[in-house]
Design an enzyme around this catalytic site. Sequence first.
Site, PDB file in Angstrom:
ATOM      1  N   THR A   1       0.836  -1.213   0.000  1.00 63.24           N
ATOM      2  CA  THR A   1       0.000   0.000   0.000  1.00 63.24           C
ATOM      3  C   THR A   1       0.868   1.258   0.000  1.00 63.24           C
ATOM      4  O   THR A   1       0.697   2.146  -0.837  1.00 63.24           O
ATOM      5  CB  THR A   1      -0.909  -0.008   1.252  1.00 63.24           C
ATOM      6  OG1 THR A   1      -1.618  -1.239   1.264  1.00 63.24           O
ATOM      7  CG2 THR A   1      -1.882   1.149   1.240  1.00 63.24           C
TER       8      THR A   1
ATOM      9  N   LYS B   1       6.338   1.443  12.657  1.00 65.05           N
ATOM     10  CA  LYS B   1       6.237   1.781  14.099  1.00 65.05           C
ATOM     11  C   LYS B   1       6.685   0.623  14.989  1.00 65.05           C
ATOM     12  O   LYS B   1       7.235   0.840  16.065  1.00 65.05           O
ATOM     13  CB  LYS B   1       4.816   2.200  14.462  1.00 65.05           C
ATOM     14  CG  LYS B   1       3.817   1.120  14.184  1.00 65.05           C
ATOM     15  CD  LYS B   1       2.402   1.523  14.443  1.00 65.05           C
ATOM     16  CE  LYS B   1       1.459   0.483  13.900  1.00 65.05           C
ATOM     17  NZ  LYS B   1       1.224   0.534  12.479  1.00 65.05           N
TER      18      LYS B   1
ATOM     19  N   GLU C   1       9.096   9.572  10.025  1.00 60.87           N
ATOM     20  CA  GLU C   1       7.912  10.425  10.210  1.00 60.87           C
ATOM     21  C   GLU C   1       6.601   9.653  10.083  1.00 60.87           C
ATOM     22  O   GLU C   1       5.673   9.843  10.873  1.00 60.87           O
ATOM     23  CB  GLU C   1       7.939  11.555   9.167  1.00 60.87           C
ATOM     24  CG  GLU C   1       6.811  12.548   9.309  1.00 60.87           C
ATOM     25  CD  GLU C   1       6.900  13.326  10.621  1.00 60.87           C
ATOM     26  OE1 GLU C   1       7.838  14.085  10.785  1.00 60.87           O
ATOM     27  OE2 GLU C   1       6.020  13.133  11.488  1.00 60.87           O
TER      28      GLU C   1
ATOM     29  N   VAL D   1       4.358   7.486  13.027  1.00 60.11           N
ATOM     30  CA  VAL D   1       3.371   8.004  13.991  1.00 60.11           C
ATOM     31  C   VAL D   1       2.498   9.045  13.291  1.00 60.11           C
ATOM     32  O   VAL D   1       3.004  10.016  12.735  1.00 60.11           O
ATOM     33  CB  VAL D   1       4.054   8.666  15.212  1.00 60.11           C
ATOM     34  CG1 VAL D   1       2.996   9.167  16.189  1.00 60.11           C
ATOM     35  CG2 VAL D   1       5.003   7.695  15.891  1.00 60.11           C
TER      36      VAL D   1
ATOM     37  N   GLY E   1     -12.894   0.254   5.377  1.00 60.49           N
ATOM     38  CA  GLY E   1     -11.445   0.107   5.242  1.00 60.49           C
ATOM     39  C   GLY E   1     -10.658   0.821   6.340  1.00 60.49           C
ATOM     40  O   GLY E   1      -9.447   0.976   6.249  1.00 60.49           O
TER      41      GLY E   1
ATOM     42  N   LYS F   1       3.149   3.761  19.076  1.00 55.83           N
ATOM     43  CA  LYS F   1       3.370   5.143  18.652  1.00 55.83           C
ATOM     44  C   LYS F   1       3.737   6.032  19.849  1.00 55.83           C
ATOM     45  O   LYS F   1       4.587   6.920  19.741  1.00 55.83           O
ATOM     46  CB  LYS F   1       2.120   5.668  17.945  1.00 55.83           C
ATOM     47  CG  LYS F   1       1.896   4.940  16.613  1.00 55.83           C
ATOM     48  CD  LYS F   1       0.509   5.150  16.098  1.00 55.83           C
ATOM     49  CE  LYS F   1       0.311   4.464  14.754  1.00 55.83           C
ATOM     50  NZ  LYS F   1      -1.119   4.463  14.347  1.00 55.83           N
TER      51      LYS F   1
HETATM   52  N1  LIG Z   1      -0.960   1.460   5.199  1.00 56.68           N
HETATM   53  C1  LIG Z   1      -0.941   2.587   5.911  1.00 56.68           C
HETATM   54  O1  LIG Z   1      -1.898   3.377   5.929  1.00 56.68           O
HETATM   55  C2  LIG Z   1       0.281   2.930   6.735  1.00 56.68           C
HETATM   56  C3  LIG Z   1       0.361   4.204   7.365  1.00 56.68           C
HETATM   57  C4  LIG Z   1       1.507   4.534   8.094  1.00 56.68           C
HETATM   58  C5  LIG Z   1       2.524   3.598   8.206  1.00 56.68           C
HETATM   59  N2  LIG Z   1       2.405   2.350   7.604  1.00 56.68           N
HETATM   60  C6  LIG Z   1       3.501   1.419   7.749  1.00 56.68           C
HETATM   61  O2  LIG Z   1       4.098   1.240   6.469  1.00 56.68           O
HETATM   62  C7  LIG Z   1       4.645  -0.073   6.371  1.00 56.68           C
HETATM   63  C8  LIG Z   1       4.082  -0.767   5.122  1.00 56.68           C
HETATM   64  O3  LIG Z   1       2.676  -0.883   5.254  1.00 56.68           O
HETATM   65  P1  LIG Z   1       1.763  -1.320   4.007  1.00 56.68           P
HETATM   66  O4  LIG Z   1       0.366  -1.028   4.433  1.00 56.68           O
HETATM   67  O5  LIG Z   1       2.280  -0.729   2.756  1.00 56.68           O
HETATM   68  O6  LIG Z   1       2.018  -2.917   3.996  1.00 56.68           O
HETATM   69  P2  LIG Z   1       1.647  -3.949   2.857  1.00 56.68           P
HETATM   70  O7  LIG Z   1       0.625  -3.379   1.934  1.00 56.68           O
HETATM   71  O8  LIG Z   1       1.369  -5.240   3.532  1.00 56.68           O
HETATM   72  O9  LIG Z   1       3.006  -4.119   2.000  1.00 56.68           O
HETATM   73  C9  LIG Z   1       4.140  -4.745   2.511  1.00 56.68           C
HETATM   74  C10 LIG Z   1       5.159  -4.901   1.403  1.00 56.68           C
HETATM   75  O10 LIG Z   1       6.347  -5.437   1.981  1.00 56.68           O
HETATM   76  C11 LIG Z   1       6.700  -6.638   1.301  1.00 56.68           C
HETATM   77  N3  LIG Z   1       7.248  -7.584   2.274  1.00 56.68           N
HETATM   78  C12 LIG Z   1       6.700  -7.969   3.455  1.00 56.68           C
HETATM   79  N4  LIG Z   1       7.487  -8.855   4.072  1.00 56.68           N
HETATM   80  C13 LIG Z   1       8.551  -9.035   3.257  1.00 56.68           C
HETATM   81  C14 LIG Z   1       9.722  -9.851   3.334  1.00 56.68           C
HETATM   82  N5  LIG Z   1       9.934 -10.665   4.362  1.00 56.68           N
HETATM   83  N6  LIG Z   1      10.626  -9.768   2.332  1.00 56.68           N
HETATM   84  C15 LIG Z   1      10.404  -8.962   1.273  1.00 56.68           C
HETATM   85  N7  LIG Z   1       9.316  -8.174   1.137  1.00 56.68           N
HETATM   86  C16 LIG Z   1       8.404  -8.220   2.117  1.00 56.68           C
HETATM   87  C17 LIG Z   1       5.430  -7.154   0.673  1.00 56.68           C
HETATM   88  O11 LIG Z   1       5.800  -7.976  -0.408  1.00 56.68           O
HETATM   89  P3  LIG Z   1       4.734  -8.600  -1.455  1.00 56.68           P
HETATM   90  O12 LIG Z   1       4.336  -7.445  -2.340  1.00 56.68           O
HETATM   91  O13 LIG Z   1       5.510  -9.639  -2.163  1.00 56.68           O
HETATM   92  O14 LIG Z   1       3.596  -9.105  -0.623  1.00 56.68           O
HETATM   93  C18 LIG Z   1       4.728  -5.851   0.282  1.00 56.68           C
HETATM   94  O15 LIG Z   1       5.194  -5.398  -0.959  1.00 56.68           O
HETATM   95  C19 LIG Z   1       4.295  -0.787   7.691  1.00 56.68           C
HETATM   96  O16 LIG Z   1       5.372  -0.666   8.578  1.00 56.68           O
HETATM   97  C20 LIG Z   1       3.102   0.025   8.197  1.00 56.68           C
HETATM   98  O17 LIG Z   1       2.954  -0.028   9.599  1.00 56.68           O
HETATM   99  C21 LIG Z   1       1.305   2.010   6.876  1.00 56.68           C
END
Ligand SMILES: NC(=O)c1ccc[n+]([C@@H]2O[C@H](COP(=O)([O-])OP(=O)(O)OC[C@H]3O[C@@H](n4cnc5c(N)ncnc54)[C@H](OP(=O)(O)O)[C@@H]3O)[C@@H](O)[C@H]2O)c1
Length: 410
Positions: free
Chosen positions: A14, A90, A114, A117, A172, A190
């Site tokens: 995402t 986080k 940044e 949190v 969502g 956080k």
């Molecule tokens: N989503 C939000 O609104 C949001 C807001 C603030 C902070 N965050 C933080 O941002 C980070 C990412 O969140 P997200 O929502 O983008 O997660 P996500 O959609 O689950 O994406 C995770 C990505 O990391 C890859 N990945 C996971 N484990 C892996 C591994 N062992 N080796 C290689 N690649 C790996 C996945 O690969 P595949 O593509 O192959 O599955 C995917 O591309 C997290 O720390 C989250 O807490 C998210």
Amino acid sequence: MAQELRIGLLGRGTVGGAFTELLAERAAEIERASGKRFEIVGTLRRKSGDFDEILNNSDVIVELMGGTDPARQYVTRALEAGKHVVTANKQLVSQFCDELVEVANKSNVQLRFEAAVASVVPVIRVIRESLAGSHLEKVHGIVNGTTNYILSEMANTGADYSEALKRAQELGYAEADPHEDVSGLDAAAKMAILARLAFHAPVHLDEVSCEGVEDIEPADISYAKEFGLVLKLLGVAERIDSGMSVRVFPCFLYGGHPLATVNGPFNAVMVESEAITEITMSGPGAGGIEAATAVLGDVVSVATTEIEFPEQVESLEIVPPGDVESAFYLHMDVEDRPGVLAQIAEILGDEGVSVKSFVQSGLDENARLVMVMHSVAEKHFWSALDRIAELDVLRRPPRAIRVIEEEFGQ
Ligand SMILES: NC(=O)c1ccc[n+]([C@@H]2O[C@H](COP(=O)([O-])OP(=O)(O)OC[C@H]3O[C@@H](n4cnc5c(N)ncnc54)[C@H](OP(=O)(O)O)[C@@H]3O)[C@@H](O)[C@H]2O)c1
């Protein structure tokens, strides 16, 4: 021709996907702001990409995988190799901040986070940089959008907890497994990060006491309205004497409190000190494009500044939760007979808990007492509550929720 900044991207879900798109869309602005041309030179996913190759080819590693394993190993190796790291993770920062900062400082590179949190709300930057010279006394806020949506929905529609959660999932705002959010654990991670930055003292996630919103009942919210109170899940990190307290709990705020009007999936963080009185920052606390915007801002900072993370300078013990002073709302369903109030008042008096206001309402099997107490060391309140719970005039266990007394500008 502008110099190139080579970015190695770990994770393209995402946030990683939104980051990649944002970088392409904003290439011209980024080059103007940083004097550099940003280029993603490699992307690691579960089944594609090679970490060593990406590391060797990059100036900055952007970690957007989530979780602590293997993110911790990859981030450590990147810092050791002299690469700046930007992460939105986080879990990683709340558990391994000190360890990672030490490696970053040794290698003379930056670690920025940044988006970890309140997503795009720039709380980390403000605490770490804008207010670096301020002795912060307190950082508190709404740092979980899922629970804020659930509580707002319960207050606005009268829905119970499970109905509000279901709506959050449909929109969502909540995961299929909402445990991390509704239990307060996400907010605790956080708050550990914010407390670490605000007080320059180590705070581990395990030291943050936390309560969630699963047990909140619609009646708590509606009765409290009679006192002008609004329910929020707050994270509170504050200095207390020579120590600090870092906690997450549902609590009531008076309508004039800046956090009382933060509704839906929004986040807001307040910082307080003598010099600044208080500053409140609020905005969307989640979402791919929002988090990606914060990540991109960090990469621009890495490209344009040489700021190092401040050294750990203070040693503050965590104050036992029972010694922290709080005000409480207390709801009791009671027998409709004479002397009930006197028995409760006697126990409260014995424990040194004084009543600020109370409402007695309903008849027969609907009789109830709702009180708001003045601040008292929590151990005294809990002790009174245990004794009240044993009274045979109560028809069900009493319900207590903390109240924040400050109203700011009221
Ligand atoms: N989503 C939000 O609104 C949001 C807001 C603030 C902070 N965050 C933080 O941002 C980070 C990412 O969140 P997200 O929502 O983008 O997660 P996500 O959609 O689950 O994406 C995770 C990505 O990391 C890859 N990945 C996971 N484990 C892996 C591994 N062992 N080796 C290689 N690649 C790996 C996945 O690969 P595949 O593509 O192959 O599955 C995917 O591309 C997290 O720390 C989250 O807490 C998210």
